[in-house]
Design a protein around this motif. Structure first.
Motif, PDB file in Angstrom:
ATOM      1  N   ALA A  14       0.833  -1.204   0.000  1.00  0.00           N
ATOM      2  CA  ALA A  14       0.000   0.000   0.000  1.00  0.00           C
ATOM      3  C   ALA A  14       0.871   1.259   0.000  1.00  0.00           C
ATOM      4  O   ALA A  14       0.540   2.252  -0.664  1.00  0.00           O
ATOM      5  N   GLY A  15       1.987   1.216   0.695  1.00  0.00           N
ATOM      6  CA  GLY A  15       2.917   2.349   0.697  1.00  0.00           C
ATOM      7  C   GLY A  15       3.516   2.584  -0.675  1.00  0.00           C
ATOM      8  O   GLY A  15       3.674   3.739  -1.112  1.00  0.00           O
ATOM      9  N   PHE A  16       3.849   1.503  -1.368  1.00  0.00           N
ATOM     10  CA  PHE A  16       4.356   1.652  -2.740  1.00  0.00           C
ATOM     11  C   PHE A  16       3.286   2.244  -3.644  1.00  0.00           C
ATOM     12  O   PHE A  16       3.584   3.066  -4.506  1.00  0.00           O
ATOM     13  N   GLU A  19       3.266   5.868  -3.195  1.00  0.00           N
ATOM     14  CA  GLU A  19       4.449   6.443  -3.847  1.00  0.00           C
ATOM     15  C   GLU A  19       4.250   6.544  -5.356  1.00  0.00           C
ATOM     16  O   GLU A  19       4.618   7.544  -5.979  1.00  0.00           O
ATOM     17  N   VAL A  20       3.660   5.526  -5.941  1.00  0.00           N
ATOM     18  CA  VAL A  20       3.389   5.535  -7.386  1.00  0.00           C
ATOM     19  C   VAL A  20       2.434   6.675  -7.733  1.00  0.00           C
ATOM     20  O   VAL A  20       2.653   7.410  -8.708  1.00  0.00           O
ATOM     21  N   LEU A  21       1.384   6.847  -6.941  1.00  0.00           N
ATOM     22  CA  LEU A  21       0.423   7.920  -7.215  1.00  0.00           C
ATOM     23  C   LEU A  21       1.055   9.300  -7.033  1.00  0.00           C
ATOM     24  O   LEU A  21       0.779  10.219  -7.810  1.00  0.00           O
ATOM     25  N   ALA A  22       1.915   9.442  -6.035  1.00  0.00           N
ATOM     26  CA  ALA A  22       2.614  10.720  -5.845  1.00  0.00           C
ATOM     27  C   ALA A  22       3.549  10.997  -7.016  1.00  0.00           C
ATOM     28  O   ALA A  22       3.638  12.125  -7.506  1.00  0.00           O
ATOM     29  N   SER A  23       4.234   9.974  -7.483  1.00  0.00           N
ATOM     30  CA  SER A  23       5.142  10.112  -8.621  1.00  0.00           C
ATOM     31  C   SER A  23       4.375  10.454  -9.890  1.00  0.00           C
ATOM     32  O   SER A  23       4.867  11.197 -10.752  1.00  0.00           O
ATOM     33  N   ARG A  24       3.167   9.935 -10.012  1.00  0.00           N
ATOM     34  CA  ARG A  24       2.355  10.166 -11.205  1.00  0.00           C
ATOM     35  C   ARG A  24       2.048  11.642 -11.405  1.00  0.00           C
ATOM     36  O   ARG A  24       1.952  12.124 -12.526  1.00  0.00           O
ATOM     37  N   ALA A  34       0.354   6.544 -17.864  1.00  0.00           N
ATOM     38  CA  ALA A  34      -0.288   5.238 -18.043  1.00  0.00           C
ATOM     39  C   ALA A  34       0.486   4.139 -17.311  1.00  0.00           C
ATOM     40  O   ALA A  34      -0.128   3.236 -16.723  1.00  0.00           O
ATOM     41  N   LEU A  35       1.813   4.200 -17.338  1.00  0.00           N
ATOM     42  CA  LEU A  35       2.617   3.220 -16.592  1.00  0.00           C
ATOM     43  C   LEU A  35       2.299   3.300 -15.105  1.00  0.00           C
ATOM     44  O   LEU A  35       2.136   2.279 -14.435  1.00  0.00           O
ATOM     45  N   HIS A  36       2.225   4.505 -14.596  1.00  0.00           N
ATOM     46  CA  HIS A  36       1.912   4.699 -13.183  1.00  0.00           C
ATOM     47  C   HIS A  36       0.511   4.161 -12.858  1.00  0.00           C
ATOM     48  O   HIS A  36       0.327   3.488 -11.844  1.00  0.00           O
ATOM     49  N   LEU A  39       0.576   0.321 -12.856  1.00  0.00           N
ATOM     50  CA  LEU A  39       1.241  -0.214 -11.665  1.00  0.00           C
ATOM     51  C   LEU A  39       0.365  -0.025 -10.434  1.00  0.00           C
ATOM     52  O   LEU A  39       0.232  -0.951  -9.615  1.00  0.00           O
ATOM     53  N   ALA A  40      -0.264   1.132 -10.283  1.00  0.00           N
ATOM     54  CA  ALA A  40      -1.146   1.363  -9.129  1.00  0.00           C
ATOM     55  C   ALA A  40      -2.298   0.358  -9.121  1.00  0.00           C
ATOM     56  O   ALA A  40      -2.643  -0.187  -8.060  1.00  0.00           O
ATOM     57  N   ALA A  41      -2.877   0.082 -10.282  1.00  0.00           N
ATOM     58  CA  ALA A  41      -3.977  -0.890 -10.366  1.00  0.00           C
ATOM     59  C   ALA A  41      -3.493  -2.288  -9.992  1.00  0.00           C
ATOM     60  O   ALA A  41      -4.196  -3.032  -9.291  1.00  0.00           O
TER      61      ALA A  41
END
Length: 146
Positions: A14-16, A19-24, A34-36, A39-41
């Motif tokens: 969940a922490g990752f 991080e992915v959503l923040a990076s997006r 789209a990669l982000h 990965l989040a999904a």
């Protein structure tokens, strides 16, 4: 050998995802966004699978202390469903699907396709996230093209 612990892995994954959503938010290209999103999904699906795994573990743990219960609990922890699908079955691509399920005579077989991996250093910030996910969880996400 460490015993797989679904509950302990939930906050890590969940922490990752966070991080992915923040990076997006820093993405300027649709491809990177789209990669982000992909990965989040996938991380969402991993967390859901971990919750299911925790329920299975609790059910089997309730039977511990009996001959059959101890045996089933031990067999279960040899390779849990989550470990098999998310860790042991090969990398999971956030680009193209790199496996295909082939059905013959009622049996399903997973077949790997020929693919090329985009090196993580070419993926920018998400490449570093993929590396950390692999190191900290054992789940190997890659960016691959068929």
């Amino acid at each position: 050998m460490m015993t797989f612990n679904a509950r302990a892995l939930v906050p890590t994954i969940a922490g990752f995802r966070d991080e992915v959503l923040a990076s997006r938010t820093a993405c300027t290209a649709a491809f990177a966004a789209a990669l982000h999103d992909t990965l989040a999904a996938k991380l969402d699906r991993a967390v859901a699978a971990l919750h299911e795994e925790a329920e299975t573990e609790m059910r089997l743990a309730a039977g511990k202390g009996t001959e059959d219960g101890d045996f089933l609990y031990e067999i279960y922890h040899t390779c849990t469903t989550f470990e098999h699908l998310w860790m042991e079955s090969g990398p999971i691509s956030i680009l193209d699907e790199i496996y295909e399920d082939v059905v013959a005579e009622g049996e399903t077989c997973r077949v790997g396709l020929d693919y090329t991996v985009i090196p993580t250093e070419q993926l920018g910030e998400i490449g570093g996230i993929l590396d950390r996910i692999r190191r900290e969880t054992g789940i190997e996400f890659i960016a691959a093209r068929v």
